[in-house]
Design a protein around this motif. Structure first.
Motif, PDB file in Angstrom:
ATOM      1  N   ALA A 220     -63.803 -26.157  11.733  1.00 45.34           N
ATOM      2  CA  ALA A 220     -62.223 -25.850  11.913  1.00 45.34           C
ATOM      3  C   ALA A 220     -61.857 -25.478  13.381  1.00 45.34           C
ATOM      4  CB  ALA A 220     -61.953 -24.618  10.961  1.00 45.34           C
ATOM      5  N   ASP A 221     -60.420 -26.033  13.517  1.00 42.71           N
ATOM      6  CA  ASP A 221     -60.024 -25.602  14.778  1.00 42.71           C
ATOM      7  C   ASP A 221     -60.087 -24.199  15.245  1.00 42.71           C
ATOM      8  OD1 ASP A 221     -59.634 -28.354  15.590  1.00 42.71           O
ATOM      9  OD2 ASP A 221     -57.559 -28.473  14.699  1.00 42.71           O
ATOM     10  N   PRO A 222     -59.558 -23.134  14.138  1.00 39.30           N
ATOM     11  CA  PRO A 222     -59.671 -21.654  14.839  1.00 39.30           C
ATOM     12  C   PRO A 222     -60.993 -21.289  14.779  1.00 39.30           C
ATOM     13  CG  PRO A 222     -58.280 -22.280  12.681  1.00 39.30           C
ATOM     14  CD  PRO A 222     -59.033 -23.433  12.992  1.00 39.30           C
ATOM     15  N   VAL A 223     -61.201 -20.247  15.702  1.00 37.63           N
ATOM     16  CA  VAL A 223     -62.389 -19.508  15.636  1.00 37.63           C
ATOM     17  C   VAL A 223     -62.596 -18.741  14.456  1.00 37.63           C
ATOM     18  CG1 VAL A 223     -63.555 -17.681  17.054  1.00 37.63           C
ATOM     19  CG2 VAL A 223     -62.568 -19.282  18.303  1.00 37.63           C
ATOM     20  N   VAL A 224     -63.597 -18.697  13.480  1.00 35.22           N
ATOM     21  CA  VAL A 224     -63.670 -18.173  12.458  1.00 35.22           C
ATOM     22  C   VAL A 224     -64.724 -16.854  12.464  1.00 35.22           C
ATOM     23  CG1 VAL A 224     -64.150 -18.323   9.967  1.00 35.22           C
ATOM     24  CG2 VAL A 224     -63.156 -20.251  11.239  1.00 35.22           C
ATOM     25  N   VAL A 225     -64.117 -15.974  12.361  1.00 33.80           N
ATOM     26  CA  VAL A 225     -64.965 -14.284  12.122  1.00 33.80           C
ATOM     27  C   VAL A 225     -65.203 -14.110  10.890  1.00 33.80           C
ATOM     28  CG1 VAL A 225     -65.201 -12.156  13.140  1.00 33.80           C
ATOM     29  CG2 VAL A 225     -63.871 -13.917  14.680  1.00 33.80           C
ATOM     30  N   ALA A 226     -66.446 -13.801  10.597  1.00 31.18           N
ATOM     31  CA  ALA A 226     -66.849 -13.223   9.038  1.00 31.18           C
ATOM     32  C   ALA A 226     -66.950 -11.644   9.558  1.00 31.18           C
ATOM     33  CB  ALA A 226     -68.063 -13.606   8.549  1.00 31.18           C
ATOM     34  N   GLY A 227     -66.318 -10.901   8.648  1.00 33.26           N
ATOM     35  CA  GLY A 227     -66.145  -9.533   8.794  1.00 33.26           C
ATOM     36  C   GLY A 227     -66.893  -8.972   7.332  1.00 33.26           C
ATOM     37  N   ILE A 228     -68.451  -8.605   7.597  1.00 31.62           N
ATOM     38  CA  ILE A 228     -69.113  -8.315   6.407  1.00 31.62           C
ATOM     39  C   ILE A 228     -69.139  -6.711   6.305  1.00 31.62           C
ATOM     40  CG2 ILE A 228     -71.354  -9.030   5.391  1.00 31.62           C
ATOM     41  CD1 ILE A 228     -71.268 -11.185   7.907  1.00 31.62           C
ATOM     42  N   ASP A 229     -68.868  -6.555   5.128  1.00 37.04           N
ATOM     43  CA  ASP A 229     -68.641  -4.848   4.745  1.00 37.04           C
ATOM     44  C   ASP A 229     -69.106  -4.947   3.192  1.00 37.04           C
ATOM     45  OD1 ASP A 229     -68.286  -2.377   4.716  1.00 37.04           O
ATOM     46  OD2 ASP A 229     -66.046  -2.757   4.307  1.00 37.04           O
ATOM     47  N   GLY A 230     -70.352  -4.644   2.930  1.00 41.31           N
ATOM     48  CA  GLY A 230     -70.875  -4.738   1.753  1.00 41.31           C
ATOM     49  C   GLY A 230     -71.948  -5.871   1.738  1.00 41.31           C
ATOM     50  N   ALA A 231     -72.139  -6.135   0.336  1.00 40.11           N
ATOM     51  CA  ALA A 231     -73.057  -7.143   0.114  1.00 40.11           C
ATOM     52  C   ALA A 231     -72.792  -8.606   0.537  1.00 40.11           C
ATOM     53  CB  ALA A 231     -73.523  -7.052  -1.324  1.00 40.11           C
ATOM     54  N   ALA A 232     -73.669  -9.189   0.959  1.00 42.52           N
ATOM     55  CA  ALA A 232     -73.559 -10.893   1.350  1.00 42.52           C
ATOM     56  C   ALA A 232     -74.730 -11.462   0.443  1.00 42.52           C
ATOM     57  CB  ALA A 232     -73.408 -11.426   2.661  1.00 42.52           C
ATOM     58  N   ARG A 233     -74.481 -12.353  -0.414  1.00 48.17           N
ATOM     59  CA  ARG A 233     -75.815 -12.829  -1.073  1.00 48.17           C
ATOM     60  C   ARG A 233     -75.446 -14.248  -1.182  1.00 48.17           C
ATOM     61  NH1 ARG A 233     -76.700  -8.452  -0.148  1.00 48.17           N
ATOM     62  NH2 ARG A 233     -77.632  -6.774  -1.507  1.00 48.17           N
ATOM     63  N   GLY A 234     -76.618 -15.169  -1.164  1.00 46.74           N
ATOM     64  CA  GLY A 234     -76.648 -16.399  -1.552  1.00 46.74           C
ATOM     65  C   GLY A 234     -75.688 -17.208  -0.676  1.00 46.74           C
TER      66      GLY A 234
END
Length: 239
Positions: free
Chosen positions: A85-99
């Protein structure tokens, strides 16, 4: 399921299904792709509602599919769309990230966790694995040994361990502070840097594109650059 809010050059995309830990159904993936790619924003902040980032694929929906491979391909397409994607994508991970939640985070340009974040690929325990490009991106992001350990064990990794192995780049109390700091930079420079870092062509092509992009930015900001650096002592260690 997918909620967007826009403010200036920032779009916040929220996976908003907290009662299911933001697990994704096929239609949700389509909505997510649209939310990330169909915007003029320079930065997209991807987050989850409630106490989880994303539990990955909704297994109830997956069990009803006659063609699971199509669901995998759909997830791959969305992860690719986030990555390119053209934008810079930031994942803000608060809690569970699974699979699949881990796989979507891996497709983002920057992964910022809170101390409450945890990560795992638990599918191996019941005969599945990350098929939204996860086996490809894990090898890019982590060292080979850490990638194998994470994918094969199914073990839960906390935020500090995720930072140690390179699964996230920062652990902060509020990922929005990182997004705000990014937004204080020249936004077209952010987009340009993303394109250059994501460019997977041959070295000659990449270097040519890098030089052209550098020239374009230099011409655009020549006055500001001169004002910023012209009066500085060249021995002050800042450039």
């Amino acid at each position: 399921m997918i909620r967007t809010t826009d403010a200036d050059e920032l779009r916040t995309v929220t996976l908003d299904r907290p009662d299911r830990r933001n697990a994704l159904r096929p239609a949700d993936l389509d909505e997510l792709e649209t939310a990330v790619t169909e915007t003029d924003a320079s930065i997209v902040f991807l987050r989850g509602a409630g106490d989880a980032f994303c539990a990955g694929a909704d297994l109830d929906a997956l069990a009803e599919l006659s063609d699971p491979a199509s669901f995998a391909r759909r997830g791959q397409r969305v992860a690719d769309a986030i990555e390119t994607a053209d934008p810079v994508v930031v994942a803000g991970i608060d809690g569970a990230a699974r699979g699949g939640g881990v796989e979507l985070a891996l497709a983002c340009d920057l992964r910022v966790a809170t101390p409450a974040a945890t990560f795992a690929e638990p599918g191996v325990r019941f005969g599945l694995f990350g098929a939204w490009g996860g086996t490809i991106r894990l090898r890019r992001v982590l060292r080979e040994g850490d990638a194998f350990d994470f994918a094969l064990s199914g073990s839960v990794v906390d935020a500090e361990e995720a930072l140690r192995i390179g699964l996230v780049s920062r652990v902060v109390s509020d990922p929005r502070t990182v997004v705000a700091a990014l937004a204080s930079n020249k936004l077209d420079a952010l987009r340009t840097i993303k394109k250059r870092l994501r460019d997977r062509r041959g070295r000659d092509e990449r270097e040519a594109a890098e030089a052209i992009a550098f020239e374009r930015l230099m011409k655009r900001y020549a006055g500001e650059i001169a004002a910023e650096w012209g009066g500085r002592d060249r021995t002050d260690g800042d450039g």
